[in-house]
Scaffold this motif. Structure first.
Motif, PDB file in Angstrom:
ATOM      1  N   UNK A 145      -1.155  16.184   2.029  1.00  0.00           N
ATOM      2  CA  UNK A 145       0.103  15.802   3.123  1.00  0.00           C
ATOM      3  C   UNK A 145       1.188  16.815   3.254  1.00  0.00           C
ATOM      4  N   UNK A 146       1.374  17.525   2.037  1.00  0.00           N
ATOM      5  CA  UNK A 146       2.183  18.536   1.854  1.00  0.00           C
ATOM      6  C   UNK A 146       2.088  19.697   2.471  1.00  0.00           C
ATOM      7  N   UNK A 147       0.554  19.959   2.414  1.00  0.00           N
ATOM      8  CA  UNK A 147       0.029  21.240   2.942  1.00  0.00           C
ATOM      9  C   UNK A 147      -0.024  21.196   4.557  1.00  0.00           C
ATOM     10  N   UNK A 148      -0.211  20.021   4.970  1.00  0.00           N
ATOM     11  CA  UNK A 148      -0.250  19.794   6.484  1.00  0.00           C
ATOM     12  C   UNK A 148       1.248  19.848   7.007  1.00  0.00           C
ATOM     13  N   UNK A 149       2.301  19.327   6.042  1.00  0.00           N
ATOM     14  CA  UNK A 149       3.403  19.349   6.720  1.00  0.00           C
ATOM     15  C   UNK A 149       4.315  20.898   6.512  1.00  0.00           C
ATOM     16  N   UNK A 162       0.872  -1.211   0.026  1.00  0.00           N
ATOM     17  CA  UNK A 162      -0.041  -0.172  -0.052  1.00  0.00           C
ATOM     18  C   UNK A 162       0.777   1.222   0.094  1.00  0.00           C
ATOM     19  N   UNK A 163       1.190   1.802  -1.194  1.00  0.00           N
ATOM     20  CA  UNK A 163       2.332   2.961  -1.409  1.00  0.00           C
ATOM     21  C   UNK A 163       1.463   4.342  -0.551  1.00  0.00           C
ATOM     22  N   UNK A 164       0.229   4.247  -0.740  1.00  0.00           N
ATOM     23  CA  UNK A 164      -0.433   5.575  -0.041  1.00  0.00           C
ATOM     24  C   UNK A 164      -0.188   5.320   1.457  1.00  0.00           C
ATOM     25  N   UNK A 165      -0.425   4.346   2.079  1.00  0.00           N
ATOM     26  CA  UNK A 165      -0.108   4.265   3.619  1.00  0.00           C
ATOM     27  C   UNK A 165       1.183   4.441   3.771  1.00  0.00           C
ATOM     28  N   UNK A 166       2.264   3.976   3.122  1.00  0.00           N
ATOM     29  CA  UNK A 166       3.616   4.341   3.145  1.00  0.00           C
ATOM     30  C   UNK A 166       4.043   5.705   3.271  1.00  0.00           C
ATOM     31  N   UNK A 167       3.587   6.499   2.033  1.00  0.00           N
ATOM     32  CA  UNK A 167       3.776   7.863   1.972  1.00  0.00           C
ATOM     33  C   UNK A 167       3.190   8.492   3.021  1.00  0.00           C
ATOM     34  N   UNK A 168       2.023   8.278   3.536  1.00  0.00           N
ATOM     35  CA  UNK A 168       1.397   9.156   4.509  1.00  0.00           C
ATOM     36  C   UNK A 168       2.116   8.903   5.736  1.00  0.00           C
ATOM     37  N   UNK A 173       2.114  12.685  -7.829  1.00  0.00           N
ATOM     38  CA  UNK A 173       2.485  13.766  -6.794  1.00  0.00           C
ATOM     39  C   UNK A 173       1.479  14.810  -7.120  1.00  0.00           C
ATOM     40  N   UNK A 174       0.356  14.692  -8.227  1.00  0.00           N
ATOM     41  CA  UNK A 174      -0.692  15.755  -7.966  1.00  0.00           C
ATOM     42  C   UNK A 174      -2.052  15.280  -7.731  1.00  0.00           C
ATOM     43  N   UNK A 175      -1.866  13.958  -7.146  1.00  0.00           N
ATOM     44  CA  UNK A 175      -3.137  13.774  -6.488  1.00  0.00           C
ATOM     45  C   UNK A 175      -3.323  14.261  -5.152  1.00  0.00           C
ATOM     46  N   UNK A 176      -4.734  14.590  -5.060  1.00  0.00           N
ATOM     47  CA  UNK A 176      -5.209  15.441  -3.948  1.00  0.00           C
ATOM     48  C   UNK A 176      -4.527  14.953  -2.571  1.00  0.00           C
ATOM     49  N   UNK A 177      -4.577  13.574  -2.177  1.00  0.00           N
ATOM     50  CA  UNK A 177      -4.267  13.221  -0.809  1.00  0.00           C
ATOM     51  C   UNK A 177      -2.911  13.471  -0.563  1.00  0.00           C
ATOM     52  N   UNK A 178      -1.986  13.496  -1.685  1.00  0.00           N
ATOM     53  CA  UNK A 178      -0.578  13.788  -1.559  1.00  0.00           C
ATOM     54  C   UNK A 178      -0.472  15.270  -1.207  1.00  0.00           C
TER      55      UNK A 178
END
Length: 280
Positions: free
Chosen positions: A192-196, A142-148, A184-189
């Motif tokens: 994550x950048x905005x929160x960080x 699960x790439x999304x889980x790892x990136x998050x 990198x253009x997906x909304x979830x990614x």
């Protein structure tokens, strides 16, 4: 200390004390030759623990002693700072200021290299194969889980604080060009950048524009990405430019590209520990 362009500084420098290819003195001599005004050493550390690419726990005092000695030897030619790049690796290494107080560092870089969970751990800047295996074994692919999880660790580190420079903020991108793990253009990614970026603003740190991936041919871009850097600028986070050099030839790798990137985001100056400011 205010320096006017074309002043040069680098605070992310590795040597043979960790995984670098040149001695501290060789790095200093190269920095002088390349016209640097300031050089900061940032040996990899997660004291009192270590991997093969960290400074050995029993060599930390030797490291500090040598950097301080060289700073005195070359003080008429260049300003030298002694620091560490510290891995945020809960629960082994989290309280940076407390764990490194005995070494009296001039500054610390806080970095996330490891992703971990109950199934194990892996480093995000390893080979493409090792990264793929890590995501498969620890996150069932699960790439999304790892990136998050990576960005959650970044925010946890920023909240804990105790360091001056935020190292390569989106290192997770290093192998994405080869592996195409996520968009990198997906909304979830982007979320994550905005929160960080907001977490970095609260932490009061300096974000580095890191050119190390270019130097080592891993990615033809700097960290952070153009979009992430814009968010960091909008959040009011100051930046510096660091090469993450592991050898003499790459001490100022792609600094021109990094400067343009900073300017395009809106920055007019670079900030470094010790009150050093370099204006464009």
């Amino acid at each position: 200390m205010s320096l006017n362009s074309p002043a040069k500084a680098n605070f992310h420098t590795h040597s043979t004390f960790c995984d670098g290819n040149n001695s501290p003195e060789e790095m200093i001599l190269s920095a002088i030759e390349k016209g640097f005004d300031v050089l900061g050493f940032s040996g990899h550390s997660m004291y009192p623990f270590a991997s093969t690419w960290h400074i050995a726990p029993n060599r930390h005092n030797d490291y500090v002693k040598e950097i301080r000695s060289l700073a005195e030897k070359y003080k008429e030619q260049i300003k030298i700072f002694s620091g560490f790049e510290v891995d945020f690796l809960p629960p082994l290494c989290t309280s940076f200021k407390n764990q490194f107080a005995e070494f009296k560092p001039d500054y610390l870089i806080g970095s996330v290299h490891y992703i971990m969970n109950e199934k194990g751990w892996f480093t995000v800047d390893n080979t493409p194969e090792e990264l793929s295996n890590g995501i498969k074994n620890c996150f069932n692919g699960n790439v999304k889980a790892a990136v998050c999880t990576y960005f959650e660790l970044q925010r946890a580190m920023l909240k804990a604080g105790g360091f001056e420079i935020w190292g390569h903020p989106d290192l997770i991108r290093k192998r994405n060009g080869i592996l195409r793990l996520f968009d990198e253009n997906e909304s979830w990614y982007k979320e994550e950048l905005q929160l960080t970026a907001k977490a970095a603003a609260k932490a009061g740190v300096i974000a580095e524009i890191n050119t190390g991936a270019i130097a080592r041919g891993a990615m033809d871009d700097t960290y952070p990405s153009e979009y992430f850097l814009t968010l960091i600028y909008e959040a009011g986070v100051p930046v510096c430019i660091n090469s993450d050099a592991h050898d003499t030839k790459n001490l100022d790798c792609a600094f021109d590209r990094a400067i343009e990137k900073a300017k395009n985001a809106g920055y007019k100056e670079l900030n470094y520990p010790g009150g050093i400011v370099i204006k464009f």
